[in-house]
Design an enzyme around this catalytic site. Structure first.
Site, PDB file in Angstrom:
ATOM      1  N   ASN A   1      20.917  59.501  65.885  1.00 30.79           N
ATOM      2  CA  ASN A   1      21.670  59.597  67.242  1.00 30.79           C
ATOM      3  C   ASN A   1      23.097  59.469  67.012  1.00 30.79           C
ATOM      4  OD1 ASN A   1      21.589  56.837  66.495  1.00 30.79           O
ATOM      5  ND2 ASN A   1      22.191  56.119  68.603  1.00 30.79           N
TER       6      ASN A   1
ATOM      7  N   GLU B   1      19.792  47.182  61.347  1.00 30.41           N
ATOM      8  CA  GLU B   1      20.424  47.411  62.617  1.00 30.41           C
ATOM      9  C   GLU B   1      19.457  48.044  63.610  1.00 30.41           C
ATOM     10  OE1 GLU B   1      23.165  45.908  63.068  1.00 30.41           O
ATOM     11  OE2 GLU B   1      23.690  45.577  61.092  1.00 30.41           O
TER      12      GLU B   1
ATOM     13  N   CYS C   1      22.296  53.003  70.387  1.00 30.46           N
ATOM     14  CA  CYS C   1      21.634  51.845  70.562  1.00 30.46           C
ATOM     15  C   CYS C   1      22.089  50.901  71.705  1.00 30.46           C
ATOM     16  CB  CYS C   1      21.766  51.376  69.222  1.00 30.46           C
ATOM     17  SG  CYS C   1      23.450  51.256  68.465  1.00 30.46           S
TER      18      CYS C   1
ATOM     19  N   GLU D   1      27.033  44.617  60.422  1.00 29.72           N
ATOM     20  CA  GLU D   1      27.813  45.801  59.890  1.00 29.72           C
ATOM     21  C   GLU D   1      29.048  45.699  60.398  1.00 29.72           C
ATOM     22  OE1 GLU D   1      25.810  49.520  60.814  1.00 29.72           O
ATOM     23  OE2 GLU D   1      25.501  49.881  58.640  1.00 29.72           O
TER      24      GLU D   1
HETATM   25  P1  NAD Z   1      13.808  55.618  63.327  1.00 30.73           P
HETATM   26  O1  NAD Z   1      13.524  54.263  62.768  1.00 30.73           O
HETATM   27  O2  NAD Z   1      12.667  56.691  63.608  1.00 30.73           O
HETATM   28  O3  NAD Z   1      14.400  56.378  61.780  1.00 30.73           O
HETATM   29  C1  NAD Z   1      15.665  55.789  61.485  1.00 30.73           C
HETATM   30  C2  NAD Z   1      15.825  56.472  60.049  1.00 30.73           C
HETATM   31  O4  NAD Z   1      14.696  55.704  58.993  1.00 30.73           O
HETATM   32  C3  NAD Z   1      15.507  57.747  59.850  1.00 30.73           C
HETATM   33  O5  NAD Z   1      16.467  58.246  58.779  1.00 30.73           O
HETATM   34  C4  NAD Z   1      14.210  57.987  59.386  1.00 30.73           C
HETATM   35  O6  NAD Z   1      13.717  58.937  58.628  1.00 30.73           O
HETATM   36  C5  NAD Z   1      13.982  56.600  58.398  1.00 30.73           C
HETATM   37  N1  NAD Z   1      12.406  56.056  58.181  1.00 30.73           N
HETATM   38  C6  NAD Z   1      11.657  56.311  59.151  1.00 30.73           C
HETATM   39  N2  NAD Z   1      10.208  55.697  58.522  1.00 30.73           N
HETATM   40  C7  NAD Z   1      10.846  55.209  57.523  1.00 30.73           C
HETATM   41  C8  NAD Z   1      10.136  54.416  56.374  1.00 30.73           C
HETATM   42  N3  NAD Z   1       8.619  54.049  56.576  1.00 30.73           N
HETATM   43  N4  NAD Z   1      10.627  54.147  55.420  1.00 30.73           N
HETATM   44  C9  NAD Z   1      11.852  54.323  55.176  1.00 30.73           C
HETATM   45  N5  NAD Z   1      12.773  54.985  56.061  1.00 30.73           N
HETATM   46  C10 NAD Z   1      12.274  55.458  57.348  1.00 30.73           C
HETATM   47  O7  NAD Z   1      14.839  55.776  64.286  1.00 30.73           O
HETATM   48  P2  NAD Z   1      15.594  56.962  65.078  1.00 30.73           P
HETATM   49  O8  NAD Z   1      14.512  57.477  66.012  1.00 30.73           O
HETATM   50  O9  NAD Z   1      16.165  58.035  63.977  1.00 30.73           O
HETATM   51  O10 NAD Z   1      16.857  56.569  65.621  1.00 30.73           O
HETATM   52  C11 NAD Z   1      17.019  55.638  67.078  1.00 30.73           C
HETATM   53  C12 NAD Z   1      16.849  54.330  66.781  1.00 30.73           C
HETATM   54  O11 NAD Z   1      17.936  53.479  66.115  1.00 30.73           O
HETATM   55  C13 NAD Z   1      16.933  53.312  68.149  1.00 30.73           C
HETATM   56  O12 NAD Z   1      16.022  52.593  68.378  1.00 30.73           O
HETATM   57  C14 NAD Z   1      18.225  53.085  68.230  1.00 30.73           C
HETATM   58  O13 NAD Z   1      18.554  51.646  69.035  1.00 30.73           O
HETATM   59  C15 NAD Z   1      18.553  52.609  66.749  1.00 30.73           C
HETATM   60  N6  NAD Z   1      19.828  52.520  66.552  1.00 30.73           N
HETATM   61  C16 NAD Z   1      20.504  51.159  66.283  1.00 30.73           C
HETATM   62  C17 NAD Z   1      21.919  51.067  65.793  1.00 30.73           C
HETATM   63  C18 NAD Z   1      22.408  49.797  65.634  1.00 30.73           C
HETATM   64  O14 NAD Z   1      23.521  49.763  65.076  1.00 30.73           O
HETATM   65  N7  NAD Z   1      21.558  48.801  65.935  1.00 30.73           N
HETATM   66  C19 NAD Z   1      22.414  52.320  65.635  1.00 30.73           C
HETATM   67  C20 NAD Z   1      22.050  53.353  66.262  1.00 30.73           C
HETATM   68  C21 NAD Z   1      20.656  53.519  66.410  1.00 30.73           C
END
Ligand code: NAD
Length: 503
Positions: free
Chosen positions: A153, A251, A285, A461
């Protein structure tokens, strides 16, 4: 524009292979370029390269030398911010205005912050009151190889947050951006190579979590996992990492409230709430996705929000005047649609949803929407929608506002809107979340630790606390002058004095 070619960068070398996929613009579906997916062998190679760099070169760089390199990187990126802004907008579908004026300048400032900050020290001296005469040194040692995994995102800012503090603390990194939005992470790692980072200090792999995620998280050479993404994936990663007793920082997701009191500055608060939920079309997020508003001003406030949405311009996100960006992936667009549908089936009401008339054909768009009649048991109240959808709920008393705000499994962020600062601090201090803005939302400061309470994560972070996450302590106990205990200790294990007299 030239088509992008995005693949792994391992040991400072780009790696294009046969696993090619198209990158399409979320804004109008045109071909932006191709990405070349890494396989498990590439990931292993990247981790090996990071490990060799850690023991071979990076360990000998002092903190000062590491900062110098970061400053060189900062200067390089500063000279090409337009390139980053364009790449970010093209790849994510967000508006070029938001990437030019917010994402890129914030990320660049954060690189500068870490390149010049003075609080982080690699060691500190202590005394041992229990052993007078001895000295101690507590060292903040890096972990070694950090696997850094980022979501789709906010790709540039995430790539910066995942790499810069880890490197400053002395680790080497294997970065995996999301398969959907790797463009600016690729540019960043290319710029690190050009700025003189030694081979293997930062490596980039491209791929889906399903295909290459496990190797990153379970390879025995990886000593720490720094993950940003959904709570669901975060839980899986925590489980997988446990096999190697690896440090994890997570995070995760959020469902952040904006709490609006009737004594707020109406104009600023309407602007603030629009900003909190519609920046990047709610795909953030900490987006203010739950409006918790004092009933005495609810009707008036909603009609002002509606006017704000009416004034938002739709069009091509690559035009500087456009306000409404695209949804980055078609899966995400379907998710938003089905969540709103479920919300209305559960009893919430669409108060307003903008008609989009000027967006490009073949683009992925969802109209800014306000849902009223929401109650705390509904999915649109409890679950992350991650789109331009605001769920509204009213309250009467301060206590009620706090209870509603905390009635969630998430605890990432919140904002409190009132002219009464004492009340804002009181309320803010009772919200279970890692960041509370008072009369503001979203603004990330590199100096401030951020992270989640409850299901929104573990660890922090940014800020000094975020930097310290990338270190483990080593204690040197120094006895260089001789102390009383030197005489006591031997007799504790060998009571026969003759042994000592013969030594
Ligand atoms: P996601 O969990 O689907 O994927 C995040 C990352 O993890 C991607 O690079 C993905 O390829 C990787 N991934 C997926 N499965 C994995 C596994 N089993 N092992 C290792 N890596 C794996 O999340 P998304 O859809 O890309 O992002 C949106 C989410 O991120 C939302 O829930 C949002 O709230 C959260 N987010 C949190 C923050 C924060 O600072 N807390 C910031 C931005 C986004």
């Amino acid at each position: 524009m030239e088509l992008l070619k995005i693949g792994a960068i391992i040991d400072n070398e780009p790696l294009l292979n046969d696993h090619r996929e198209e990158i399409l613009s979320p804004a109008d579906g045109h071909l932006v370029g191709h990405l070349y997916k890494s396989n498990i062998e590439d990931v292993k190679h990247a981790i090996d390269s990071a490990e060799s760099a850690f023991y071979g070169t990076w360990q000998s760089f002092t903190l000062r030398e590491r900062k110098k390199l970061l400053l060189r990187l900062y200067e390089r990126i500063l000279s090409k911010t337009d390139t980053y802004a364009r790449l970010e907008a093209e790849n994510t579908g967000r508006t070029i205005r938001q990437s030019t004026l917010m994402d890129v300048p914030v990320a660049v400032d954060h690189i500068h912050y870490f390149a010049t900050e003075g609080q982080f020290k690699s060691k500190r001296r202590i005394t041992h009151p229990d052993y007078p005469g001895t000295k101690g040194e507590v060292q903040y040692a890096p972990y070694g190889v950090v696997a850094a995994i980022a979501p789709w995102n906010v790709p540039f800012l995430m790539a910066v947050w995942k790499t810069i503090p880890a490197l400053l603390a002395g680790n080497t990194v294997v970065l995996k951006p999301s398969l959907h939005t790797p463009a600016t992470a690729y540019e960043l790692v290319k710029d690190m190579v050009e700025s003189g980072f030694p081979r293997g200090v930062v490596n980039l792999v491209i791929g889906s979590g399903r295909e290459i995620g496990d190797e990153l998280v379970s390879n025995r050479k990886v000593r720490m996992v720094s993950f940003t993404g959904s709570t669901k994936t975060g839980k899986e990663i925590m489980k997988t990492s446990a096999s190697g007793v690896r440090k994890v920082v997570l995070e995760l997701g959020g469902k952040s409230p904006t709490i609006v009191f009737d004594d707020c500055d109406l104009k600023k608060t309407v602007n603030g709430v629009l900003f909190s939920i519609f920046l990047h079309m709610g795909q953030i997020c900490e987006a203010g996705s739950r409006l918790i508003i004092q009933n005495s001003i609810k009707d008036k406030f909603l009609s002002l929000l509606r006017r704000g949405i009416e004034a938002m311009k739709d069009g091509n996100p690559m035009d500087m005047e456009t306000d409404i960006g695209a949804i980055t992936t078609s899966d995400q667009l379907s998710k938003i649609r089905s969540m709103v549908e479920r919300g209305t089936q559960e009893g919430s009401k669409i108060y307003y949803s903008k008609k989009l008339r000027n967006v490009p054909e073949n683009g992925l768009f969802y109209p800014p929407t306000i849902l009223d009649n929401v109650s705390t048991n509904m999915s649109v109240y409890r679950e992350e929608i991650f789109g331009p959808v605001l769920s509204v709920i009213g309250f009467n008393t301060e206590r009620e506002a706090i209870e509603i705000a905390n009635d969630t499994r998430y605890g990432l962020a919140a904002s409190v809107w009132t002219r009464n600062t004492a009340k804002a601090r009181r309320v803010g201090s009772r919200i279970e979340a890692g960041t509370i803005w008072i009369n503001q939302h979203h603004l990330p400061s590199a100096a401030a630790p951020r992270g989640g309470f409850k299901d929104s994560g573990v660890g922090r972070e940014l800020g000094l606390e975020g930097l310290m996450e990338y270190t483990q302590t080593r204690h040197l106990f120094i006895n260089d002058r001789g102390i009383e205990f030197d005489d006591i200790a031997p007799a504790l294990v060998v009571s026969n004095q003759e042994f000592f007299e013969d030594l």
